[in-house]
Design a protein around this motif. Structure first.
Motif, mmCIF file in Angstrom:
data_model
loop_
_atom_site.group_PDB
_atom_site.id
_atom_site.type_symbol
_atom_site.label_atom_id
_atom_site.label_comp_id
_atom_site.label_asym_id
_atom_site.label_seq_id
_atom_site.Cartn_x
_atom_site.Cartn_y
_atom_site.Cartn_z
ATOM 1 N N GLU A 134 0.835 -1.206 0.000
ATOM 2 C CA GLU A 134 0.000 0.000 0.000
ATOM 3 C C GLU A 134 0.873 1.261 0.000
ATOM 4 O O GLU A 134 0.585 2.220 -0.708
ATOM 5 N N ALA B 73 -10.250 -0.917 1.546
ATOM 6 C CA ALA B 73 -9.447 0.004 2.361
ATOM 7 C C ALA B 73 -9.664 1.440 1.879
ATOM 8 O O ALA B 73 -9.832 2.360 2.689
ATOM 9 N N ILE B 76 -13.207 2.487 2.998
ATOM 10 C CA ILE B 76 -13.339 2.742 4.440
ATOM 11 C C ILE B 76 -12.609 4.031 4.812
ATOM 12 O O ILE B 76 -13.101 4.822 5.635
ATOM 13 N N ALA B 77 -11.474 4.280 4.191
ATOM 14 C CA ALA B 77 -10.752 5.532 4.453
ATOM 15 C C ALA B 77 -11.604 6.727 4.021
ATOM 16 O O ALA B 77 -11.687 7.738 4.729
ATOM 17 N N VAL B 100 -7.358 -6.149 4.100
ATOM 18 C CA VAL B 100 -8.091 -4.891 4.252
ATOM 19 C C VAL B 100 -7.463 -4.072 5.391
ATOM 20 O O VAL B 100 -7.177 -2.884 5.245
ATOM 21 N N ARG B 103 -3.921 -2.644 4.455
ATOM 22 C CA ARG B 103 -3.964 -1.500 3.536
ATOM 23 C C ARG B 103 -4.587 -0.271 4.204
ATOM 24 O O ARG B 103 -4.148 0.856 3.986
ATOM 25 N N LEU B 104 -5.588 -0.500 5.031
ATOM 26 C CA LEU B 104 -6.227 0.611 5.735
ATOM 27 C C LEU B 104 -5.242 1.270 6.700
ATOM 28 O O LEU B 104 -5.180 2.497 6.810
ATOM 29 N N SER B 105 -4.462 0.440 7.392
ATOM 30 C CA SER B 105 -3.452 0.948 8.311
ATOM 31 C C SER B 105 -2.477 1.878 7.589
ATOM 32 O O SER B 105 -2.160 2.977 8.067
ATOM 33 N N ARG B 107 -2.964 3.403 4.678
ATOM 34 C CA ARG B 107 -3.704 4.554 4.137
ATOM 35 C C ARG B 107 -3.989 5.614 5.187
ATOM 36 O O ARG B 107 -3.844 6.812 4.937
ATOM 37 N N LEU B 108 -4.435 5.172 6.361
ATOM 38 C CA LEU B 108 -4.787 6.117 7.430
ATOM 39 C C LEU B 108 -3.564 6.505 8.262
ATOM 40 O O LEU B 108 -3.642 7.371 9.124
ATOM 41 N N ILE B 150 -7.029 0.069 14.802
ATOM 42 C CA ILE B 150 -7.447 -1.060 13.969
ATOM 43 C C ILE B 150 -7.098 -2.349 14.705
ATOM 44 O O ILE B 150 -5.939 -2.595 15.027
#
Lengths: 259, 321
Positions: A134, B73, B76-77, B100, B103-105, B107-108, B150
């Motif tokens: 990512e 992700a 949700i972001a 998920v 990737r969210l971690s 991204r945020l 998270i």
């Protein structure tokens, strides 16, 4: 094709593991070894490069005290060179902090493919490779049980709850491999000798242009509250089989009403 | 904590067991429990998600041939930006859940805690529990920075209990373009054939390890499992050795099982294995090494040769019915 492999150097998992009394992080001061889980990625990388007809396998690692003994194992298997990030500022890093460091390494190494284990044996967070993808803006395929590369794409059989998915992903990409994806080779004597003279580039956090506050215990933004002994299950009855132990098991199964 | 989000996996309208476990737990943590679901059947799943405590269900719909990680992700972001971030995001430690969450971690730019087996509110912060060193120790941890935290939770950590709450509000969740991160595409899906109950739901699990001696002997495990109407499991050692598929693996890297009876055959009891089966109500172990660690947690330990004990046990069970 160039493949970079994430290699974690960990305390011997068969040995006595302990946590530091103050920060409750794993003691990593002694001799470290290559995480067995990473042998699959190293082997996969060697086979993919060979199948592609050329290229390098480059190892990427982050470890305290300039530790290279685990990297030497992977170099002895046949990897070309290694990049090691070692810096006191990294102590206490979490998975996201590690991913930030390795993302900076990937930008220097510029591989076509990054391979990693699904999770390490010591910390088993299990998210670092996909966090890395990512941060790089790359696609990823996790839980690969079969991997091949053709026409600038990686084809993966990805483990699912029901069975597996066939996934195709253009390069560059991050792929995490399960144990058993390939049979890792044992380093040969020649390989071990050759590994001694292979290059291990050592970098600090500032070499990579990373702010110290982004990594280490500060960057992790989490703390251990306590560590306690778990409720122990008591050992029950132990019987030595003298040809009739199956009857004892049968009686037990009846007693707990599954028969 | 005002609001908690739960990533609720579902298949054809049936929420996964862990989705319901997470929702049940989330009710203890916040007034507002919102579920985020995806895949064909999300609308159908919403009613059940509501029954277990979701006050609102965001449905991302069918993801087509995309893997869930990148798109969800991103979605949700975006939702956190438009609706306000929750105090916590709960995700199951599943193949897709991990992707998920990871990737969210990133991204945020928020850390995550995985392998969570317990979660409780203490002074306004959430304290997690993790089983470490082969589940001999319990480590408690918490986030120190800004939320949302998270939390990636292992299956069967919490009981799934329906609540008396009503029908949830539903809303479509927009899927933003996730660009190059979404370039991996599923070309085919294969379901492995399975007889009998799923490994993580079976009341009886019979598992084999290196002590079986060869891949062929795993047939004994499968036969006994079938006779007991249970599922066949395996240690990591024989999965790594290629004797049985990964889907049979019990342990840290595999499934967590909590059956009525767990029968460990030729399994020494590596910490990585014990984490996945220590929660069984009853444990029977057969191993020829009397010092095998598995005996320290077995309710009934048989020091003996699995090649001798198993065939006799199979015959005895057969002649009983």
């Amino acid at each position: 094709m160039n493949v970079a492999v994430c290699v974690k150097q960990i305390p011997d998992p068969a040995g006595e593991l302990s946590l530091t009394p103050d920060s409750h992080t794993l003691v990593r001061e002694g001799k470290l070894m290559m995480d067995d889980s990473d042998a699959y990625g190293v082997e996969m990388a060697l086979q993919l490069v060979e199948a592609a007809g050329g290229g390098d396998v480059v190892l990427m690692s982050m470890a305290p005290n300039g530790e290279t003994s685990g990297l030497r194992t992977a170099l002895a298997m046949g990897a070309e060179r290694a990049v090691l990030v070692s810096d006191p500022a990294l102590a206490g890093s979490d998975a996201l902090g590690t991913a930030k460091v390795l993302a900076a390494v990937v930008k220097r190494v510029e591989p076509d493919l990054v391979l990693a284990a699904t999770e390490s044996t010591d910390g088993y967070t299990g998210t670092m490779p996909v966090q890395l993808a990512e941060l790089l803006g790359w696609p990823s395929v996790s839980f690969a049980k079969q991997v091949s590369v053709a026409g600038g794409a990686v084809n993966v059989r990805r483990q699912t709850e029901a069975g597996y998915d066939e996934v195709t992903c253009p390069l560059p990409a991050v792929v995490t491999v399960t144990a058993g994806v390939v049979e890792p080779r044992y380093p040969s004597f020649k390989g071990i000798m050759a590994a001694r003279s292979k290059s291990v580039e050592q970098l600090s956090v500032s070499d990579l242009g990373i702010e110290g506050s982004q990594v280490g215990a500060t960057g992790a933004r989490q703390e251990v509250v306590s560590v306690q002994q778990a409720d122990e299950r008591q050992a029950g009855e132990i019987v030595v089989d003298e040809g009739d132990a199956h009857e004892r098991i049968l009686a037990f199964l009846e007693q707990v009403k599954v028969l | 904590m005002d609001k908690v989000w739960v990533l609720a996996e579902q298949s054809a309208g049936s929420p996964s067991a862990i989705a319901l476990e997470l929702l049940s737990k989330a009710r203890d943590l916040a007034q507002q429990v919102e579920a985020i679901t995806y895949g064909a059947g999300g609308q159908l799943a919403a009613a059940t998600l509501g029954e277990y405590g979701a006050t609102k269900v965001f449905d991302a719909g069918d993801l087509g041939d995309s893997l869930p990680g990148p798109k969800l992700a991103a979605a949700i972001a975006a939702l956190a930006a438009s609706e306000g971030a929750p105090g916590a995001i709960l995700v199951g430690m599943t193949y897709d859940g991990r992707d998920v969450a990871a990737r969210l971690s990133a991204r945020l730019d928020r850390p995550l805690l995985t392998n969570v087996v317990g979660l409780a509110k203490e002074d306004d912060s959430l304290v997690t529990e993790h089983a470490i060193f082969g589940a001999t120790k319990v480590l408690k941890a918490r986030f120190t920075g800004e939320g949302p935290g998270i939390f990636v939770v292992r299956a069967k950590s919490f009981a799934a209990e329906p609540s008396s709450s009503g029908v949830p509000e539903t809303a479509a969740l927009d899927l933003p373009d996730a660009g190059a991160t979404d370039a991996a595409k599923v070309k085919g899906r294969h379901a492995e054939e399975r007889e009998g109950p799923a490994l993580d739901e079976a009341p009886v699990v019979v598992s084999g390890g290196r002590g079986l001696g060869s891949a062929e002997n795993y047939a004994l495990i499968e036969e006994l499992a079938k006779l007991l109407k249970g599922a066949a499991g395996a240690s990591r050692a024989i999965v790594d050795a290629g004797w049985v598929p990964y889907s049979h693996q019990v342990g840290q890297t595999g499934k967590t099982v909590k059956p009525t009876v767990y029968i460990a055959c030729g399994i020494s009891g590596a910490t990585q294995h014990m984490v996945g089966m220590k929660g069984a109500k009853n444990i029977v172990a057969i191993n020829k090494d009397q010092d095998a660690p598995i005996f320290s947690i077995a309710d009934l330990g048989v020091v003996g040769d699995v090649h001798k004990v198993l065939p006799k046990l199979i015959e005895a069970v057969k002649s009983r019915s």
